[in-house]
Design a protein around this motif. Sequence first.
Motif, short mmCIF file in Angstrom:
data_model
loop_
_atom_site.label_atom_id
_atom_site.label_comp_id
_atom_site.label_asym_id
_atom_site.label_seq_id
_atom_site.Cartn_x
_atom_site.Cartn_y
_atom_site.Cartn_z
N ALA A 308 0.84 -1.20 0.00
CA ALA A 308 0.00 0.00 0.00
C ALA A 308 0.87 1.25 0.00
O ALA A 308 0.60 2.21 -0.74
CB ALA A 308 -0.92 -0.01 1.22
N ALA A 309 1.93 1.23 0.80
CA ALA A 309 2.82 2.40 0.87
C ALA A 309 3.49 2.64 -0.48
O ALA A 309 3.56 3.77 -0.97
CB ALA A 309 3.88 2.17 1.96
N VAL A 310 3.98 1.57 -1.11
CA VAL A 310 4.65 1.71 -2.41
C VAL A 310 3.67 2.21 -3.47
O VAL A 310 3.99 3.09 -4.28
CB VAL A 310 5.27 0.36 -2.82
N ALA A 311 2.46 1.66 -3.46
CA ALA A 311 1.46 2.08 -4.45
C ALA A 311 1.13 3.56 -4.29
O ALA A 311 1.00 4.30 -5.29
CB ALA A 311 0.20 1.23 -4.30
N ARG A 434 11.29 -11.17 0.97
CA ARG A 434 10.49 -11.59 -0.18
C ARG A 434 9.31 -10.65 -0.40
O ARG A 434 8.91 -10.41 -1.55
CB ARG A 434 10.00 -13.03 0.03
N ILE A 435 8.75 -10.11 0.68
CA ILE A 435 7.66 -9.13 0.56
C ILE A 435 8.17 -7.87 -0.13
O ILE A 435 7.50 -7.30 -1.01
CB ILE A 435 7.08 -8.81 1.95
N VAL A 436 9.38 -7.43 0.25
CA VAL A 436 9.98 -6.25 -0.40
C VAL A 436 10.17 -6.51 -1.90
O VAL A 436 9.89 -5.64 -2.74
CB VAL A 436 11.33 -5.90 0.26
N GLY A 437 10.64 -7.70 -2.26
CA GLY A 437 10.81 -8.04 -3.67
C GLY A 437 9.50 -7.98 -4.43
O GLY A 437 9.43 -7.46 -5.55
N ALA A 438 8.43 -8.49 -3.83
CA ALA A 438 7.11 -8.45 -4.47
C ALA A 438 6.63 -7.01 -4.64
O ALA A 438 6.00 -6.67 -5.66
CB ALA A 438 6.10 -9.24 -3.64
N CYS A 439 6.95 -6.15 -3.69
CA CYS A 439 6.57 -4.73 -3.79
C CYS A 439 7.29 -4.05 -4.95
O CYS A 439 6.71 -3.20 -5.64
CB CYS A 439 6.91 -4.00 -2.48
N LEU A 440 8.55 -4.40 -5.19
CA LEU A 440 9.30 -3.80 -6.29
C LEU A 440 8.70 -4.22 -7.64
O LEU A 440 8.62 -3.41 -8.57
CB LEU A 440 10.77 -4.22 -6.21
N VAL A 441 8.29 -5.48 -7.75
CA VAL A 441 7.63 -5.93 -8.98
C VAL A 441 6.34 -5.13 -9.20
O VAL A 441 6.06 -4.68 -10.31
CB VAL A 441 7.32 -7.44 -8.89
N MET A 442 5.55 -4.97 -8.14
CA MET A 442 4.30 -4.21 -8.24
C MET A 442 4.57 -2.76 -8.64
O MET A 442 3.84 -2.19 -9.47
CB MET A 442 3.56 -4.25 -6.90
N ALA A 443 5.60 -2.14 -8.05
CA ALA A 443 5.93 -0.74 -8.36
C ALA A 443 6.25 -0.59 -9.85
O ALA A 443 5.81 0.37 -10.50
CB ALA A 443 7.10 -0.27 -7.51
N ALA A 444 7.03 -1.53 -10.40
CA ALA A 444 7.38 -1.48 -11.82
C ALA A 444 6.13 -1.61 -12.69
O ALA A 444 5.97 -0.90 -13.69
CB ALA A 444 8.38 -2.58 -12.15
N ALA A 445 5.23 -2.52 -12.30
CA ALA A 445 4.00 -2.71 -13.07
C ALA A 445 3.12 -1.46 -13.03
O ALA A 445 2.57 -1.05 -14.06
CB ALA A 445 3.23 -3.92 -12.52
#
Length: 501
Positions: A308-311, A434-445
């Motif tokens: 949520a924070a990254v989004a 692993r949660i941080v990694g998933a957040c980076l993928v979401m940020a790129a998308a």
Amino acid sequence: MLSRILGFVRDILVAAILGAGPVADAFFIAFKFPNVFRRLFAEGAFNAAFVPLFAGKLEEENGAKVAKAFGEQAFAFLFWVLLALLIVMELSMPWAMRLFAPGFMNDPAKFDLAVHLTRITFPYLLFISLVSLMAGVLNSLNKFAAAAATPVLLNICLIGAILGLTPYLETPGHALAWGLFGAGIIQFIWMFWNAVKNKMGLKLGWPRWNADVKTMVMRIIPGAVGAGIYQINMLVDMIIATLLPTGSISFLFYADRINQLPLGVVGVAVGTALLPMMSRQLRGGDETGAMNSLNRALEFSLLLTLPAAVAYMVIADPIVSILFERKEFVASDTQATAAALFVYALGLPAYVLNKALTPGFFARGNTKTPVKIAAVCMVVNIAFNLLLMGPFLHVGLAMATVISAWVNTLLLAIFLRKNGYLTLDSRLKNRAGRIVGACLVMAAALYGLTLLLQAELVGSQLLRILSLCALVGVGLLSYFASVFLFGAARWSEVKSMMRRQ
């Protein structure tokens, strides 16, 4: 979640009808005033002292009967203290407003409006504080739904007020103020009925001084100081915001409302469930179970808060624009609010982690350590407010809040670990990366889709709404797909963490 959805509907209507002008600033002061005291008397020190004692009594012989008697004593104590405060504040409101909104004194019309609206809204404090106490009672019985539904009633009342009362009152601010007043009464009736249904209807009597009340008060005092320090932070932010250009209070309010979605859904839920659970585990001597509960609460908080924070940071401008920019809320208001939202998002994980870490002290009856930490954070917040308000205006206030929140998180974790109350297990450490990694993928998308939808994001109202839905959908899909792909969570574990147990 239903409450937050209705909250967005409410805020969209408020932004469209009030905008970010003087009436909006006056109402938001009137709205915050009772809520600052509510967090002090109800959600802060009082419940931190009351819930562990009440939950502990449920474990005794004839627990329900003993706990109910204690609940009635606490109910009487809270009612009479708040009634006295309410009378004093209603009589002294013009002087209180000079203290808490000094910037309004340069505009007599805005100042008088703020005084009048706050006199209407302040009784909400009495009703919602008693609602919070009854929520603590029901939460200790593992009955969470009724308390979680109370904000839904608040939003329904405010939506009804702004749509139904605005044509008949002086300003939309008056309609919202009376809507808040009525919401307090309705929420109280709702919670009282649910308490009665669960055989925990609390009768009002005169407060009595006995060993249980004395223990509660002795725990409240340091907790009240700690909660009071936090509320002083809130008041300082409010005071300084009144000294900034018109609209500053509104920009911070709208940004905070968006930021409150994950905080309200995840942070409050984690803290609400964790405190009585850990209190019961520790009362039964289950230190290992309490430590596991804390680790799972931290894991659950990170799993749902970091994305949520990254989004918010990646798509702050489209979110604010599509939700609020219409009628009285113009493009410049969007830019100012989006800047505040971006900064608030940086502190979102800290706000939620604090909700998970604090019960580690409160469940053990330790309210002094959080007080000392809160005192340090108050100084940090005030210092950075004064340092950053000049160059960054309202965004500087948001920056100070975020810095203070992270200092609070770090100090809570350090002292929990020092006292042996917190040991991060291997599962939490493994999953966090692993949660941080998933957040980076979401940020790129999200960033890529924002570039593709540039034309649609400034097109017709329908296209803008559909574009935001697409951004939210792609963000959720890319994040949770990455979470399960990276092994940051398993579906069975997510379902387990969502259960009341």
